[in-house]
Design a protein around this motif. Structure first.
Motif, mmCIF file in Angstrom:
data_model
loop_
_atom_site.group_PDB
_atom_site.id
_atom_site.type_symbol
_atom_site.label_atom_id
_atom_site.label_comp_id
_atom_site.label_asym_id
_atom_site.label_seq_id
_atom_site.Cartn_x
_atom_site.Cartn_y
_atom_site.Cartn_z
ATOM 1 N N VAL A 73 -1.456 11.786 7.597
ATOM 2 C CA VAL A 73 -1.026 10.205 7.805
ATOM 3 C C VAL A 73 -1.452 10.014 9.301
ATOM 4 O O VAL A 73 -0.839 10.419 10.141
ATOM 5 N N VAL A 74 -2.361 8.993 9.284
ATOM 6 C CA VAL A 74 -2.885 8.663 10.749
ATOM 7 C C VAL A 74 -2.392 7.268 11.214
ATOM 8 O O VAL A 74 -2.453 7.246 12.369
ATOM 9 N N GLU A 75 -1.487 6.466 10.550
ATOM 10 C CA GLU A 75 -0.853 5.444 11.104
ATOM 11 C C GLU A 75 0.245 4.926 10.134
ATOM 12 O O GLU A 75 -0.208 4.821 8.916
ATOM 13 N N ILE A 76 1.248 4.858 10.855
ATOM 14 C CA ILE A 76 2.511 3.948 10.081
ATOM 15 C C ILE A 76 2.758 2.779 11.010
ATOM 16 O O ILE A 76 3.018 2.871 12.274
ATOM 17 N N VAL A 77 2.537 1.641 10.494
ATOM 18 C CA VAL A 77 2.799 0.146 11.121
ATOM 19 C C VAL A 77 4.086 -0.151 10.811
ATOM 20 O O VAL A 77 4.344 -0.680 9.698
ATOM 21 N N PRO A 78 4.996 0.044 11.809
ATOM 22 C CA PRO A 78 6.401 -0.463 11.371
ATOM 23 C C PRO A 78 6.398 -1.794 11.142
ATOM 24 O O PRO A 78 5.946 -2.700 11.558
ATOM 25 N N GLY A 79 7.302 -2.308 10.073
ATOM 26 C CA GLY A 79 7.664 -3.735 9.951
ATOM 27 C C GLY A 79 8.668 -4.049 10.466
ATOM 28 O O GLY A 79 9.608 -3.485 11.344
ATOM 29 N N THR B 293 23.442 -1.516 -0.161
ATOM 30 C CA THR B 293 23.031 -2.488 0.841
ATOM 31 C C THR B 293 21.764 -1.903 1.970
ATOM 32 O O THR B 293 22.415 -0.946 2.327
ATOM 33 N N VAL B 294 20.784 -2.577 1.904
ATOM 34 C CA VAL B 294 19.842 -2.222 2.772
ATOM 35 C C VAL B 294 20.007 -2.968 3.878
ATOM 36 O O VAL B 294 19.858 -4.409 3.914
ATOM 37 N N ASN B 295 19.623 -2.563 5.294
ATOM 38 C CA ASN B 295 19.581 -3.416 6.607
ATOM 39 C C ASN B 295 18.030 -3.895 6.425
ATOM 40 O O ASN B 295 17.373 -3.198 7.006
ATOM 41 N N SER B 296 17.826 -5.091 6.525
ATOM 42 C CA SER B 296 16.515 -5.876 6.492
ATOM 43 C C SER B 296 15.915 -5.725 7.729
ATOM 44 O O SER B 296 14.739 -6.112 8.006
ATOM 45 N N THR B 297 16.739 -5.609 8.670
ATOM 46 C CA THR B 297 15.932 -5.550 9.881
ATOM 47 C C THR B 297 15.452 -4.216 10.340
ATOM 48 O O THR B 297 14.833 -4.011 11.451
ATOM 49 N N VAL B 298 15.737 -3.219 9.662
ATOM 50 C CA VAL B 298 15.224 -1.675 9.860
ATOM 51 C C VAL B 298 13.861 -1.621 9.178
ATOM 52 O O VAL B 298 13.647 -2.052 7.975
ATOM 53 N N SER B 299 12.983 -0.863 9.829
ATOM 54 C CA SER B 299 11.547 -0.723 9.149
ATOM 55 C C SER B 299 11.647 0.061 7.962
ATOM 56 O O SER B 299 12.462 1.269 8.034
#
Length: 149
Positions: free
Chosen positions: A143-149, A2-8
């Motif tokens: 890696v210059v940027e990670i945009v969290p989801g 199960t993956v928590n869909s609220t986590v980036s």
């Protein structure tokens, strides 16, 4: 699982090694050394772009005892069949336990080797399932940027 869909997603997976897109002459190019101490698994994605006639791109995982490559040796069974056709992708899965941990090996890198003629290529070494914190905490310097989801 199960993956928590609220986590980036970047909490679970991040690029920890990168070979930027380039035209590579015959020879080898590698990611930096990545510590697997905090990552349970990884995945290498190898991309062959335009290959000149007779070119091929091989890829393998190499392990070391130090972050400077001390006592480097190949990871057993972790190499792709060389790509000899343009615009193809190969994926190489691995676990931290694939390293010779009993021998003191804790670092890994991806090495691409071009043979025959110039080859367009790129690769990403992903770190997944961090033991503590977020995977993005271990992202490669490139890696210059990670945009969290």
């Amino acid at each position: 699982m199960t993956v928590n869909s609220t986590v980036s997603p970047s909490a679970h997976v991040a690029p920890v090694g990168v070979i930027p897109p380039k035209t590579q002459a015959p020879g080898s190019v590698s990611t930096g050394w990545v510590s697997m101490a905090q990552l349970a698994v990884g995945q290498a994605i190898v991309q062959a772009g335009t290959l000149a006639s007779g070119a091929s791109v091989a890829a393998k995982l190499v392990q070391a005892k130090t972050d400077s490559g001390g006592a480097a040796k190949d990871v057993d069974g972790k190499a792709i069949t060389p790509l000899a056709v343009s615009d193809k992708v190969a994926v190489l899965d691995f676990r931290a336990s694939d390293l010779d941990v009993n021998g003191g090996y804790a670092f890994v890198r991806l090495t691409l080797t071009v043979a025959g003629a110039d080859a367009g290529l790129s690769a990403v070494l992903l770190g997944l399932s961090p033991r503590y914190g977020k995977a993005s905490d271990h992202a490669a310097e490139a890696v210059v940027e990670i945009v969290p989801g």
